[in-house]
Design a protein around this motif. Structure first.
Motif, PDB file in Angstrom:
ATOM      1  N   ASN A 143     -15.122 -52.686 100.129  1.00 32.13           N
ATOM      2  CA  ASN A 143     -14.068 -52.620  99.106  1.00 32.13           C
ATOM      3  C   ASN A 143     -13.035 -53.715  99.337  1.00 32.13           C
ATOM      4  OD1 ASN A 143     -12.954 -51.503  96.806  1.00 32.13           O
ATOM      5  ND2 ASN A 143     -11.883 -49.863  97.871  1.00 32.13           N
ATOM      6  N   GLY A 144     -13.400 -54.973  99.002  1.00 29.64           N
ATOM      7  CA  GLY A 144     -12.423 -56.053  99.012  1.00 29.64           C
ATOM      8  C   GLY A 144     -12.234 -56.755 100.335  1.00 29.64           C
ATOM      9  N   VAL A 145     -13.305 -57.407 100.855  1.00 25.20           N
ATOM     10  CA  VAL A 145     -13.169 -58.244 102.045  1.00 25.20           C
ATOM     11  C   VAL A 145     -12.932 -59.686 101.610  1.00 25.20           C
ATOM     12  CG1 VAL A 145     -14.588 -56.751 103.483  1.00 25.20           C
ATOM     13  CG2 VAL A 145     -15.656 -58.659 102.254  1.00 25.20           C
ATOM     14  N   ARG A 146     -12.260 -60.447 102.435  1.00 23.83           N
ATOM     15  CA  ARG A 146     -11.900 -61.821 102.095  1.00 23.83           C
ATOM     16  C   ARG A 146     -13.081 -62.761 102.306  1.00 23.83           C
ATOM     17  NH1 ARG A 146      -7.778 -63.886  99.012  1.00 23.83           N
ATOM     18  NH2 ARG A 146      -6.891 -65.794  99.874  1.00 23.83           N
ATOM     19  N   ALA A 147     -13.401 -63.561 101.292  1.00 25.65           N
ATOM     20  CA  ALA A 147     -14.444 -64.568 101.438  1.00 25.65           C
ATOM     21  C   ALA A 147     -13.953 -65.674 102.361  1.00 25.65           C
ATOM     22  CB  ALA A 147     -14.802 -65.151 100.078  1.00 25.65           C
ATOM     23  N   PRO A 148     -14.817 -66.224 103.211  1.00 24.14           N
ATOM     24  CA  PRO A 148     -14.386 -67.261 104.152  1.00 24.14           C
ATOM     25  C   PRO A 148     -14.154 -68.596 103.450  1.00 24.14           C
ATOM     26  CG  PRO A 148     -16.744 -66.958 104.304  1.00 24.14           C
ATOM     27  CD  PRO A 148     -16.254 -65.905 103.350  1.00 24.14           C
ATOM     28  N   ASN A 149     -13.280 -69.422 104.021  1.00 15.92           N
ATOM     29  CA  ASN A 149     -13.101 -70.792 103.534  1.00 15.92           C
ATOM     30  C   ASN A 149     -14.320 -71.641 103.865  1.00 15.92           C
ATOM     31  OD1 ASN A 149     -10.510 -70.605 102.340  1.00 15.92           O
ATOM     32  ND2 ASN A 149      -9.568 -70.656 104.371  1.00 15.92           N
ATOM     33  N   ILE A 150     -14.844 -71.452 105.061  1.00 13.12           N
ATOM     34  CA  ILE A 150     -16.055 -72.130 105.510  1.00 13.12           C
ATOM     35  C   ILE A 150     -16.886 -71.133 106.307  1.00 13.12           C
ATOM     36  CG2 ILE A 150     -15.036 -74.447 105.595  1.00 13.12           C
ATOM     37  CD1 ILE A 150     -14.725 -74.081 108.623  1.00 13.12           C
ATOM     38  N   GLY A 151     -18.174 -71.429 106.464  1.00 17.33           N
ATOM     39  CA  GLY A 151     -19.022 -70.571 107.275  1.00 17.33           C
ATOM     40  C   GLY A 151     -19.278 -69.230 106.621  1.00 17.33           C
ATOM     41  N   LYS A 152     -19.439 -68.219 107.453  1.00 14.75           N
ATOM     42  CA  LYS A 152     -19.761 -66.890 106.929  1.00 14.75           C
ATOM     43  C   LYS A 152     -19.176 -65.802 107.802  1.00 14.75           C
ATOM     44  CE  LYS A 152     -24.306 -66.850 109.207  1.00 14.75           C
ATOM     45  NZ  LYS A 152     -25.773 -66.761 108.968  1.00 14.75           N
ATOM     46  N   GLY A 153     -19.096 -64.622 107.231  1.00 18.79           N
ATOM     47  CA  GLY A 153     -18.622 -63.456 107.958  1.00 18.79           C
ATOM     48  C   GLY A 153     -19.459 -62.248 107.611  1.00 18.79           C
ATOM     49  N   SER A 154     -19.626 -61.332 108.562  1.00 20.11           N
ATOM     50  CA  SER A 154     -20.415 -60.119 108.345  1.00 20.11           C
ATOM     51  C   SER A 154     -19.517 -58.892 108.374  1.00 20.11           C
ATOM     52  CB  SER A 154     -21.513 -59.989 109.408  1.00 20.11           C
ATOM     53  OG  SER A 154     -22.508 -60.972 109.231  1.00 20.11           O
ATOM     54  N   HIS A 155     -19.850 -57.937 107.535  1.00 26.51           N
ATOM     55  CA  HIS A 155     -19.091 -56.704 107.402  1.00 26.51           C
ATOM     56  C   HIS A 155     -20.074 -55.550 107.276  1.00 26.51           C
ATOM     57  CE1 HIS A 155     -15.738 -59.420 106.387  1.00 26.51           C
ATOM     58  NE2 HIS A 155     -16.649 -60.061 105.670  1.00 26.51           N
ATOM     59  N   TYR A 156     -19.633 -54.356 107.632  1.00 25.83           N
ATOM     60  CA  TYR A 156     -20.526 -53.202 107.595  1.00 25.83           C
ATOM     61  C   TYR A 156     -20.031 -52.178 106.580  1.00 25.83           C
ATOM     62  CZ  TYR A 156     -23.064 -55.082 111.501  1.00 25.83           C
ATOM     63  OH  TYR A 156     -23.841 -55.901 112.291  1.00 25.83           O
ATOM     64  N   ALA A 157     -20.959 -51.755 105.714  1.00 26.30           N
ATOM     65  CA  ALA A 157     -20.645 -50.791 104.661  1.00 26.30           C
ATOM     66  C   ALA A 157     -20.988 -49.385 105.121  1.00 26.30           C
ATOM     67  CB  ALA A 157     -21.438 -51.127 103.397  1.00 26.30           C
ATOM     68  N   VAL A 158     -20.075 -48.459 104.897  1.00 32.08           N
ATOM     69  CA  VAL A 158     -20.341 -47.057 105.178  1.00 32.08           C
ATOM     70  C   VAL A 158     -20.711 -46.364 103.871  1.00 32.08           C
ATOM     71  CG1 VAL A 158     -18.738 -47.081 107.113  1.00 32.08           C
ATOM     72  CG2 VAL A 158     -17.957 -46.279 104.880  1.00 32.08           C
ATOM     73  N   ALA A 159     -21.172 -45.133 103.980  1.00 27.82           N
ATOM     74  CA  ALA A 159     -21.537 -44.348 102.803  1.00 27.82           C
ATOM     75  C   ALA A 159     -20.356 -43.481 102.391  1.00 27.82           C
ATOM     76  CB  ALA A 159     -22.750 -43.473 103.102  1.00 27.82           C
ATOM     77  N   TYR A 160     -20.045 -43.544 101.110  1.00 21.97           N
ATOM     78  CA  TYR A 160     -18.998 -42.713 100.523  1.00 21.97           C
ATOM     79  C   TYR A 160     -19.621 -41.688  99.587  1.00 21.97           C
ATOM     80  CZ  TYR A 160     -15.715 -46.322 102.101  1.00 21.97           C
ATOM     81  OH  TYR A 160     -14.987 -47.201 102.861  1.00 21.97           O
ATOM     82  N   ASP A 161     -18.924 -40.593  99.394  1.00 27.38           N
ATOM     83  CA  ASP A 161     -19.286 -39.573  98.406  1.00 27.38           C
ATOM     84  C   ASP A 161     -18.383 -39.765  97.201  1.00 27.38           C
ATOM     85  OD1 ASP A 161     -19.520 -37.106  96.959  1.00 27.38           O
ATOM     86  OD2 ASP A 161     -20.255 -36.132  98.773  1.00 27.38           O
ATOM     87  N   ALA A 162     -18.985 -39.950  96.015  1.00 28.43           N
ATOM     88  CA  ALA A 162     -18.161 -40.154  94.819  1.00 28.43           C
ATOM     89  C   ALA A 162     -17.357 -38.920  94.459  1.00 28.43           C
ATOM     90  CB  ALA A 162     -19.038 -40.567  93.648  1.00 28.43           C
ATOM     91  N   GLY A 163     -17.776 -37.738  94.934  1.00 25.03           N
ATOM     92  CA  GLY A 163     -17.052 -36.508  94.635  1.00 25.03           C
ATOM     93  C   GLY A 163     -17.228 -36.024  93.215  1.00 25.03           C
ATOM     94  N   SER A 164     -18.173 -36.631  92.488  1.00 22.67           N
ATOM     95  CA  SER A 164     -18.369 -36.270  91.082  1.00 22.67           C
ATOM     96  C   SER A 164     -19.457 -35.233  90.878  1.00 22.67           C
ATOM     97  CB  SER A 164     -18.700 -37.525  90.271  1.00 22.67           C
ATOM     98  OG  SER A 164     -19.811 -38.208  90.830  1.00 22.67           O
ATOM     99  N   GLU A 165     -20.263 -34.985  91.921  1.00 18.69           N
ATOM    100  CA  GLU A 165     -21.305 -33.960  91.875  1.00 18.69           C
ATOM    101  C   GLU A 165     -21.280 -33.145  93.167  1.00 18.69           C
ATOM    102  OE1 GLU A 165     -25.309 -34.341  89.779  1.00 18.69           O
ATOM    103  OE2 GLU A 165     -25.023 -36.311  90.682  1.00 18.69           O
TER     104      GLU A 165
END
Length: 225
Positions: A143-165
């Protein structure tokens, strides 16, 4: 992206640089830039095609503790990404929107898939969203990580519950394998707000072999232009 607003932003930047004495090469550096967003499925769940957006820091696809939008709920419940994609494309503060498809559409466990999107100026924040398809309404997200100016970066996504069901874990209510029952909503007992998903309990039709422990995906953002 909305072409008019994007063009105006680029023209305004170019005009400013011209007035302040920047060279044409400097202007190019502030022009359209792209990032390659790659998603690796590190869970035992299948991930639906992934919606990816570049946007301003003021934009958020969801907020923990707040009800999911109808478009996010559609993705989290039935892997319907088109509504969220369309909404983002029409949202002020969003730069570019793409969708990541796996080899067969969804992204299988262990698979990596990518897309390139524009990310420049104020549109330097990257968000990704994908359904865990053998669930009622779980989704993986950054949810909104900053894109790098150069090179690359890694991030880890967790699982969320939408709470709609409600998390019935019943095949009668789950779109993905081995169930195959999309567009069946069970709202009675739904939490009503986005929160970190507790995982599969194993008291319904869904096997514990479909469970996960966070994170569920690795997201790499690499500057390519």
């Amino acid at each position: 992206m909305r072409g008019i607003s994007k063009s105006l932003a680029v023209l305004a930047t170019a005009s400013f640089l011209a007035m302040t004495g920047f060279s044409s090469n400097a202007t190019a550096q502030f022009g359209l830039k792209k990032v390659k967003v790659s998603v690796t499925n590190v869970s035992r769940q299948i991930l639906s095609p992934v919606v990816v957006a570049s946007h301003e820091s003021t934009v958020a696809i969801f907020e923990v503790g707040v009800a999911a939008s109808p478009e996010l709920a559609s993705l989290a419940e039935d892997a319907i990404f088109a509504a969220l994609q369309s909404k983002l494309e029409m949202t002020d503060g969003v730069g570019d929107v793409g969708v990541i498809f796996g080899t067969g559409g969804p992204i299988m466990p262990g698979e990596t898939a990518s897309v390139e999107i524009e990310a420049f100026g104020l549109y330097r924040n990257i968000s990704v969203v994908s359904m865990l398809v053998t669930t009622n309404d779980a989704f993986a997200a950054i949810n909104g990580v900053r894109a790098p100016n150069i090179g690359k970066g890694s991030h880890y996504a967790v699982a969320y519950d939408a709470g709609s069901e409600a998390n019935t874990e019943s095949c009668d209510h789950i779109p993905g394998p081995p169930c195959g029952n999309p567009n069946v909503r069970v709202t009675a007992g739904a939490e009503g707000f986005v929160h970190v998903h507790p995982g599969i309990r194993g008291d319904g039709d869904v096997s514990l072999s479909s469970d996960w422990r966070n994170p569920v995906a690795r997201v790499t953002v690499e500057r390519v232009k």
